[in-house]
Every structure is written in C-alpha cells, then in structure tokens.
Write a protein that holds these residues in place. Structure first.
Motif, PDB file in Angstrom:
ATOM      1  N   GLU A  52      -7.305  22.420  13.280  1.00 55.69           N
ATOM      2  CA  GLU A  52      -7.620  23.135  14.529  1.00 55.69           C
ATOM      3  C   GLU A  52      -7.473  24.643  14.391  1.00 55.69           C
ATOM      4  O   GLU A  52      -6.542  25.123  13.753  1.00 55.69           O
ATOM      5  CB  GLU A  52      -6.656  22.691  15.639  1.00 55.69           C
ATOM      6  CG  GLU A  52      -6.958  21.308  16.175  1.00 55.69           C
ATOM      7  CD  GLU A  52      -5.934  20.862  17.219  1.00 55.69           C
ATOM      8  OE1 GLU A  52      -5.930  19.667  17.519  1.00 55.69           O
ATOM      9  OE2 GLU A  52      -5.155  21.711  17.712  1.00 55.69           O
ATOM     10  N   MET A  78     -21.225  28.320  21.748  1.00 49.33           N
ATOM     11  CA  MET A  78     -20.058  27.684  22.345  1.00 49.33           C
ATOM     12  C   MET A  78     -19.660  28.558  23.529  1.00 49.33           C
ATOM     13  O   MET A  78     -19.373  29.743  23.339  1.00 49.33           O
ATOM     14  CB  MET A  78     -18.906  27.651  21.346  1.00 49.33           C
ATOM     15  CG  MET A  78     -19.197  26.745  20.157  1.00 49.33           C
ATOM     16  SD  MET A  78     -17.845  26.855  18.968  1.00 49.33           S
ATOM     17  CE  MET A  78     -18.193  25.412  17.976  1.00 49.33           C
ATOM     18  N   ARG A 105      -8.714  27.566  23.998  1.00 52.53           N
ATOM     19  CA  ARG A 105      -9.620  26.457  23.687  1.00 52.53           C
ATOM     20  C   ARG A 105      -9.496  26.157  22.195  1.00 52.53           C
ATOM     21  O   ARG A 105      -9.238  27.072  21.405  1.00 52.53           O
ATOM     22  CB  ARG A 105     -11.084  26.832  24.000  1.00 52.53           C
ATOM     23  CG  ARG A 105     -11.383  27.080  25.469  1.00 52.53           C
ATOM     24  CD  ARG A 105     -11.379  25.781  26.288  1.00 52.53           C
ATOM     25  NE  ARG A 105     -11.775  26.033  27.670  1.00 52.53           N
ATOM     26  CZ  ARG A 105     -10.954  26.428  28.644  1.00 52.53           C
ATOM     27  NH1 ARG A 105      -9.682  26.616  28.382  1.00 52.53           N
ATOM     28  NH2 ARG A 105     -11.402  26.612  29.870  1.00 52.53           N
ATOM     29  N   LYS A 106      -9.752  24.879  21.839  1.00 56.49           N
ATOM     30  CA  LYS A 106      -9.611  24.532  20.415  1.00 56.49           C
ATOM     31  C   LYS A 106     -10.968  24.450  19.738  1.00 56.49           C
ATOM     32  O   LYS A 106     -11.935  23.946  20.328  1.00 56.49           O
ATOM     33  CB  LYS A 106      -8.924  23.171  20.305  1.00 56.49           C
ATOM     34  CG  LYS A 106      -7.434  23.255  20.601  1.00 56.49           C
ATOM     35  CD  LYS A 106      -6.828  21.862  20.518  1.00 56.49           C
ATOM     36  CE  LYS A 106      -5.432  21.878  21.088  1.00 56.49           C
ATOM     37  NZ  LYS A 106      -5.087  20.638  21.740  1.00 56.49           N
ATOM     38  N   LEU A 107     -10.994  24.909  18.501  1.00 49.02           N
ATOM     39  CA  LEU A 107     -12.160  24.714  17.632  1.00 49.02           C
ATOM     40  C   LEU A 107     -11.713  23.730  16.555  1.00 49.02           C
ATOM     41  O   LEU A 107     -10.550  23.805  16.098  1.00 49.02           O
ATOM     42  CB  LEU A 107     -12.563  26.032  16.964  1.00 49.02           C
ATOM     43  CG  LEU A 107     -13.567  26.925  17.704  1.00 49.02           C
ATOM     44  CD1 LEU A 107     -13.062  27.303  19.072  1.00 49.02           C
ATOM     45  CD2 LEU A 107     -13.850  28.178  16.897  1.00 49.02           C
ATOM     46  N   THR A 140     -16.742  21.918  15.404  1.00 48.41           N
ATOM     47  CA  THR A 140     -17.027  21.607  16.813  1.00 48.41           C
ATOM     48  C   THR A 140     -15.938  22.258  17.656  1.00 48.41           C
ATOM     49  O   THR A 140     -15.082  22.947  17.118  1.00 48.41           O
ATOM     50  CB  THR A 140     -17.015  20.081  17.042  1.00 48.41           C
ATOM     51  OG1 THR A 140     -15.763  19.582  16.574  1.00 48.41           O
ATOM     52  CG2 THR A 140     -18.159  19.384  16.320  1.00 48.41           C
ATOM     53  N   SER A 141     -16.019  22.049  18.973  1.00 51.11           N
ATOM     54  CA  SER A 141     -15.002  22.674  19.814  1.00 51.11           C
ATOM     55  C   SER A 141     -14.892  21.965  21.153  1.00 51.11           C
ATOM     56  O   SER A 141     -15.702  21.087  21.469  1.00 51.11           O
ATOM     57  CB  SER A 141     -15.359  24.132  20.066  1.00 51.11           C
ATOM     58  OG  SER A 141     -16.381  24.196  21.023  1.00 51.11           O
ATOM     59  N   GLU A 142     -13.922  22.425  21.941  1.00 50.15           N
ATOM     60  CA  GLU A 142     -13.800  21.918  23.310  1.00 50.15           C
ATOM     61  C   GLU A 142     -14.765  22.633  24.238  1.00 50.15           C
ATOM     62  O   GLU A 142     -14.864  22.304  25.402  1.00 50.15           O
ATOM     63  CB  GLU A 142     -12.388  22.211  23.835  1.00 50.15           C
ATOM     64  CG  GLU A 142     -11.298  21.459  23.134  1.00 50.15           C
ATOM     65  CD  GLU A 142      -9.933  21.823  23.721  1.00 50.15           C
ATOM     66  OE1 GLU A 142      -9.037  20.987  23.641  1.00 50.15           O
ATOM     67  OE2 GLU A 142      -9.782  22.948  24.254  1.00 50.15           O
TER      68      GLU A 142
END
Ligand code: ATP
Length: 862
Positions: free
Chosen positions: A81, A20, A32-34, A10-12
């Motif tokens: 992350e 995404m 951005r984080k995954l 998932t991600s931000e």
C-alpha cells in the motif's frame, strides 16, 4: 499507464476518464490508499515512486519508505500500500501525475514504469450550483449537400418598425465576384504565378494604398474578407436540430445555438437562417425555410417563419440549419469607399496640409469640465477642434488608456454646440457601449432634446442604458426611424459607425454635419470608420475628429490574406504611421493636427505600471487624483498594503456544458464572489475604506459562459448578494464591452486553466492568452483596485502575463495557490520524456533514471 510485468496499480479512488479522482466538499486532510499488487509469477522490486510535479496539497507515504537503495520486494500475490493524503485548503481542482518504478529481480533487467493520474476536486456549494447542467457534447458540423431548392420567405422583425426615414441613396449588392476564390488560392500559395486579371488584382494589393486606388483596393480586400467569412460560417451548419414554440409569442420558434452570444456564429436581430426539413433531404428538390431572427437571447434565437411553415410545424420535427451572415455590413463598407471617392474626400483621407491655418486669436474657451483647462494638451485639442484648424485634414486625439480622449472629444462637442450656432454634429463609435458612453457623457451639459441616440434594430432594448431612454429611437418596445427632416433638426446625433450608414441611405445631405467625431477609432476597420463620413462630410467645410489608441482592441477580421494586405489597419493607425502630418517631429507632434495625451487620470500608478512599460514605452504619467486612486491602499485583504493590485492564483478547471463551446471556471467564480462580498458586505465603509456601490465595480472575463455563470452566482445563488441594493448595476462583461469604460474596482477572471484549449483561443480570437490588446484593455479599466483571478501556470506561458504575474509577485501582490514548487506542463513533459527515453533506448546502466524525472523537492524529502 499500462500495468506491466504482472504489476497492477489500483486505488480506493474513483476512476473517471483514466484518472483516479477524489472529490471533497470540506476543508481537511483526506487519506486514500493506492495498491501495488503483484499478479505475475515472479518477484518484482518496487524501487521508487514520485509525483512528476510537486503539489503542496498531496503527500505520498509508504510503510517501508521505498527508495532505490532500499527497494521493497513484492512477491507474487502480494499487495503493497501507498498512502495518499490530500490536504483540502482552498476550493479548486488539483492534479498530479505519479510515476512508479519497478525492477524485476533478474540482475540484467532494466527498470520499468507505470504512471497514474490523480485529480482532487475540492468544491463548495456554489461550485456545485454552477456545475455543468449536462456533460459537454460538441455539435457535429456538417457540410450540407448541394440540392436544388426554393426559399420560403419568413416573417421579418422589421414589420413593427415605424420607418419615416426614406431610402434615398442606393445601397448596391456588391456581390463577391467569381474570381475571388481563384485569387485566394493564388495568394495563399507563393509558388503560383497569377496571369491576366488575377495578376492585376494581385498587383493592386501589392501597390501602396492611395486615393487613386482607394475604392478598388478596399473593394478587393472586402471581397477577400467576405470569401473567408463564407467559409467560416459553414462551420456552424447543424443537422437534426429541433425547435420549440416560443412561450410568449406563439408565432416565433425558438432555436438553441450554443456559442451565439460569443459571436460564434455572429447572428443579429434581423439576420436570417435557412432550415430544411431533415426528412426532405433525399428529395431532388427541397424547400428551405427562411427564419428571421427576432431576438437573440444568450444561446437562443427566436425565429420568425412564414405562416405556411408554422401551420406545418410540429414539435420534435428535425431540421438542417444553415447560417448565413448579414451582407449589409459589407455592403455599407463597399458603398462608403465608393462614396469617399465620389465625394472627393482625398484631403480628408490622405491629407497634405495644403491649406493655410486660420489666423487670428480666438477668445479663450471656458470649458464645462474645468479640470481639462489644467491639461495643456486637452485644452489645446478642444480649442483646435472648435476652431477647425486642421481642416480639411482630420484632427487626431490619441493616447494610452485613461488619458482623457473621450472626455476631450465630449468637451469639444459641447463647446461646438454652445459656441457655433449652426453646428450639426455626428458622434460615432464602433461599438454600442462606446456610443452609449459618448451620449451619457454629453447629457449633463446638453439639453436632452438636442441629442438623439439612434440604435439599429439589432440592439436588444434591454441593453439600452436607462439614462438614454428619453433621447433615443426606442419607442415603447419598438424602434422608430424619424424622417430626414426630423433628424436634421437635432444638433447632435449619436450612433455606431454601421448605423450611421442608415443616415447616408436616408439622404442626409453631405455638408449637413459640420463635425463628425469617431471615438475608439482604432477599433474599426477603415472602411467601417468611414461609413458615417463618406457621403455625409463635405471635405472643404467639415471637420473630422478621430480619437483612439492603436494599442487597444483593434478590428476583428477573419481573412489572413485581407489582414496581410492591410485591412486590419484602422484609419487612425494609418494616418499616425503613414502620413507625415501626424508623425512626431523634433519638437513633438504638430498640434494643428494631432494631440497625444499622456497623463493618465484613471488609475493608481501601480495598476498602470506594466501596461505602461509594455505598450507605451513608459511615457504614460500617472496623474490621477491621489485620494481617489488610493481608496483601497489600506484594504485589509490586500496581500500588501499600499499596493492595490492582487493576483490571486487558483487551480481551477475550464469546463463546458451541453453543446456550448464557451468555457467557464467555477473555482474562479468562487474567488470572485469572495472578493465581491468582501468589498460590498464585510469591509464596506470599514477602517477608512470608502463605501462602494455595485455600479462602481466591474467584472471582466473573456468567455460568454463565464459571464453567464458569474451573473447567475451573483444574482441568483448568493443569498446576500442577490438582494444587495443596486446589484443589477454591477456590470459583468467581456473585454470588448469594457473598452472605453472604467470602474473604481475591477475584478478579472481569466478562466483558462488547461493548456489544451489555447489553440481554440487563438483560432477564434477569444480569451486572454496571446492577445496583448485584450490584456491591455482589461488591465487598464480600474481606478483604485485591480484584482485578477487566474491560473498562474497557464497564464505564464504567455510572455505578457508572465511579466504581469512576476510584477505582482515581486511587489507582494500575489496570493492564493502556492506556486513556489509548482511547474508547468513543460517540466512534466521533460520528466515523462526522461522515463520513455530510458525505455526506448533499452539502456541499463544500473543507475535509475529517476533523478532525471523526480522533482527536486521530492528528492530532498526522500
Ligand atoms: N484633465 C483631467 N483632469 C482630471 N481627470 C481627467 C482629466 N481628463 C480625463 N480625466 C478623467 O480620466 C478618466 C479617463 O478619461 P477617458 O475615459 O476620457 O479616457 P480615455 O483616454 O478615453 O480612455 P480609454 O482609452 O480607456 O477609452 C475619466 O474618469 C476622466 O474623467
């Protein structure tokens, strides 16, 4: 894409259509984080991750710097992350496909993969102002049930026309015979053997064209074309549509027809549509209301119905709409091929050169355009046309773009008008813009009361060039057709080939015109080109002159069968390829019949190079005046000084909006506007760069929606451009609208940025890809600067574009999107296939297949 073995990614980022997405409005770097999360019950090794294609604007990092040799164990419940950085440098839409590789700790297991699509959209204010007004929702095509009906006649627009030109020569219906559908089926299926009259028809198509089978063969080809048009037009039928009352004229109703401005479907003023009330459709007998088209405005039609219908109309009433096509254009062609035979035009259409050339030397001509005297071929062509040396055979002026075909023709017309007192000239072209250009070029040397431009009612008055308003048949807001006698008084009539048919119907006698000229003759089907010839030209005395270039835009046809049997061959091309009089002999072409022009007076030599090599065997010579073609050679925005050609690579997105099938690309619009502002505002008259006004710049793009959005960006959104003096004279148009035209600077926006729509382009004969002729025309309009904005990856899938982009790159004219490490879809497919292969074959060699799919650049970095 599916999460597997308990691993979830998932991600931000926001998820849109399984992608995404990150959307930014300013330059900078964005992190951005995954999240890689183990939701399963056992440990999993995170062994690798890699974008399947390298994108310089994305960077992926993780704290442990996971590699296959040094995997990261992710225990149940743990989240690891991966940091994504997006470097927003240039407006555009950037996409990456990332594969993540895992392995369970069980030694015998094989790796498994999860893929994520990432899209970053860097947009500016302009992109936002031009964004889709609402999401694209294609309209549903429907085949309407066969019901019994009567037709309620509508209100025609012609009622306002002042028509003094009688209908003297009959125009029959030429209805499509019943056997055409059977013949089409047989011709499509090689295994089927026709019998009886169908065999005769097939043989007729297979026999070479001759004067003996001329009319029969063309009738048949035209019927085959019409049958296909009938099939195609049904695709546009619509259900449950509503109309609104026109605000200016309460007697008209407004119907939205997305695509109509791109001729999808082709609808002209005077055509009609049939509307059935949706609520009546279950009745055994229905009324179809005929709505005549009074105006075509972008994607809207203004329709005229009967007063009975109008009194029953209420807003939001739902209708089924059936499109019809105007048979007039087919009927005019049928009549023309018949009249060609009746008027015995054999020596014009199949010339043998049997008549002896006229003898005696004529005094030399003093040309209006003295520059033509320096070009031997042009001067000879003008003299030969004036002397009529080829008669009764047509005189052909052909050659690549910018070689002066139109100016040669125009000069010949002026000389005839001056030197031959009884000369009566008809000058035609297949398109309105080309006919307008002829007329505009005549006016400087011919009294405007001797020239008359005749428009069809379908021509929107707003599109008439202001310089022609005083010598055309628009009177106030309405058109008029003068009487035969009045028309015969003009020395020069200028019209499109189709509208010349009205002169035939009006009874202008054969032989009245001593000379008939057809410019851009390669653009017209033969049966169209002869509409203004058959019935008006007398073979023994008249002179026909054709000018054109078969390598530029040709006839547009729908039926593959009609094309297969030769309907796509223009008269100009047929004569040049099949008639010995027009063939190149050992000493070149016979100047009595043909002039081939090879000196290009339009463009800087760098602009000409690729079209010259690709389409003209390198024969074209760059002869344009050095000073004017070099005006931009020192422009500060050129990637390389001295090379006035720019390919600006952008990574945009082809979008659609509402129910319009047409495409636009706002990233490209941003770039086009940037260049336009540099040309008009920031470098105007600076550092030796000449001043330029908007009328010297042309913007070419293949899709109607892009034309519309570009116009909006220039005339409404940009606060400096919209008030710039003369900005309305900056022409933004399709390639078709630019055929025959030139500008000092041309900017081309190619739009296409996604491979998935290329088939649409091929099916509808639109766009730039797989269309050499459209490419050729667009690339040969600029005199001193050509700027092409497009997606190099998509365009490179086409060999012509690939060569052009390579040329720009080699010569230092490439700029924009960093292409060195970007690959096309093919490479990504190979890498995805490498992933699937390993899974499908269930092989575990202990070696990861990652080397097969990771991008080399990425491997190096790792
Ligand atoms: N002999 C000449 N000397 C100088 N300039 C010329 C000469 N002949 C033509 N030109 C110029 O070259 C340009 C192109 O001419 P023109 O539009 O007639 O070419 P064309 O062959 O009809 O082009 P296209 O095929 O694109 O329609 C024009 O600007 C014209 O004035």
């Amino acid at each position: 894409m599916a999460d597997k073995n308990g691993i979830q990614i998932t991600s931000e980022l926001e998820m849109v259509n399984d992608k995404m997405c990150i959307c930014v409005e300013r330059e900078g770097s964005y992190e951005r984080k995954l999240f890689v999360e183990n939701k399963g019950g056992s440990d999993v090794e995170f062994t690798y991750y890699s974008p399947l294609q390298w994108m310089h604007c994305f960077k992926f990092e993780d704290s442990a710097r996971v590699t296959r040799n040094d995997p990261r164990l992710i225990s149940p419940g743990e989240t690891y992350e991966v940091k994504l950085t997006f470097f927003a440098e240039d407006v555009g839409v950037f996409a990456s496909t990332v594969a993540f590789e895992f392995k369970s700790t069980d030694l015998s297991s094989r790796p498994f993969h999860i893929v994520r699509f990432i899209e970053a959209d860097f947009r500016n204010q302009l992109v936002m102002a031009l964004a889709p007004v609402e999401p694209y929702k294609p309209f549903r095509l429907s085949s309407l049930p066969n019901v019994k009906y009567n037709v309620d006649e509508g209100q025609k627009p012609q009622s306002q026309v002042l028509n003094r030109l009688e209908y003297e020569v009959l125009l029959q219906d030429y209805n499509c015979p019943g056997y055409i559908n059977d013949l089409t089926t047989i011709l499509k299926d090689a295994s089927r053997v026709p019998r009886g009259h169908l065999q005769d028809k097939k043989s007729l198509l297979e026999t070479p064209l001759s004067f003996q089978n001329y009319a029969d063969r063309f009738h048949l080809l035209l019927y085959l074309e019409e049958a296909q048009m009938l099939v195609d037009i049904k695709r546009y039928n619509k259900e449950n549509v509503t109309m609104t009352q026109d605000k200016q004229n309460k007697k008209l109703l407004e119907l939205e027809v997305p695509g109509v401005s791109e001729n999808r479907p082709s609808v002209l003023r005077g055509d009609h549509l049939l509307l059935t009330k949706s609520k009546d459709l279950n009745l055994p007998f229905v009324t179809k209301y005929k709505g005549y088209v009074h105006r075509v405005e972008l994607d809207k039609l203004k329709l005229g119905f009967s007063s009975k219908f109008l009194s029953s109309f209420i807003n939001n009433m739902k209708f089924q709409v059936e499109f019809t096509f105007n048979r007039l254009l087919m009927r005019l062609q049928h009549r023309a091929v018949q009249l060609a035979v009746d008027h015995n035009l054999e020596e014009v259409l199949f010339p043998t050169g049997s008549t002896a050339p006229s003898s005696g030397t004529k005094p030399p001509l003093k040309l209006f355009d003295r520059t033509l005297e320096k070009n031997h071929e042009q001067y000879t062509a003008v003299c030969n046309i004036v002397e009529g040396v080829s008669k009764p055979a047509p005189y052909l002026v052909f050659g690549p773009p910018g070689t002066g075909k139109t100016v040669t023709m125009v000069e010949a017309i002026k000389q005839l008008e001056k030197c031959i007192p009884g000369a009566r000239i008809l000058a035609c072209a297949p398109s309105n813009s080309a006919a307008d250009q002829l007329c505009e070029k005549l006016l400087p040397h011919v009294d405007s009361h001797k020239v008359y431009r005749i428009y069809a009612l379908s021509r929107s008055p707003a599109e008439i060039p202001p310089s022609l308003l005083d010598c055309c048949n628009l009177s106030g807001d309405d058109y008029e057709y003068p009487s035969k006698e009045e028309l015969m008084d003009y020395k020069i009539l200028v019209t499109t080939a189709y509208t010349a048919g009205r002169l035939v119907t009006g009874g202008l006698p054969a032989g009245h015109f001593t000379h008939i000229f057809v410019d851009e003759a390669g653009h017209a089907v033969e049966s169209e080109a002869i509409i203004g010839i058959a019935g008006l030209l007398r073979a023994e005395t008249g002179q026909l002159v054709l000018a054109g270039d078969p390598k530029q835009l040709g006839p547009i046809l729908r039926s593959p069968i009609a094309i297969q049997y030769g309907l796509g061959l223009s008269l100009l091309e047929r004569l040049m390829t099949k008639n010995p009089l027009y063939q190149k002999g050992e000493t070149g072409f016979n100047p009595r019949y043909v002039t081939k022009l090879l000196q290009n007076y339009r463009s800087h030599r760098s602009i000409l190079k690729i079209p010259n090599e690709m389409f003209y065997d390198g024969e074209l010579q760059a002869r344009a005046d050095e000073y004017s073609t070099s005006l931009y050679c020192n422009w500060e925005h050129l990637p390389k000084r001295g090379f006035p050609l720019i390919f600006h690579g952008v990574q945009g997105k082809d979008e659609r909006e509402s129910s319009s099938p047409s495409f636009f690309n706002t990233t490209e619009i941003t770039k086009v506007i940037d260049y336009l502002k540099k040309l008009l505002l920031t470098t105007q008259g600076k550092k030796g760069i000449a001043k330029i006004s908007p009328k010297d710049i042309g913007i070419i793009t293949p899709y109607r929606k892009q034309v519309e959005k570009l116009r909006k960006a220039i005339r409404m959104c940009d606060k400096e451009l919209k008030v710039f003096k003369g900005i309305d004279e900056l022409k933004v148009g399709s390639v078709e609208e630019f055929q025959g035209q030139e500008r000092r600077v041309i900017i081309v926006s190619t739009v296409r940025s996604s491979g998935e729509y290329i088939n649409i382009d091929t099916d509808f004969n639109i766009g730039f890809l797989n269309n050499e002729k459209r490419f050729n025309v667009a690339m040969t309009r600029a005199k001193s600067l050509l700027i092409v904005v497009g997606n190099p990856i998509i365009l490179s899938s086409d060999s012509t574009w690939s060569r052009f982009i390579q040329y720009c790159t080699d010569e230092g004219g490439y700029t924009g999107m960093n292409r060195t490490n970007i690959e096309g879809t093919d490479e990504i497919i190979v890498r995805i296939a490498a992933l699937s292969l390993q899974m499908a074959e269930e092989v575990d060699t202990g070696e990861s297949s990652i080397q097969a799919y990771a991008h080399p650049e990425w491997r190096n970095e790792q």
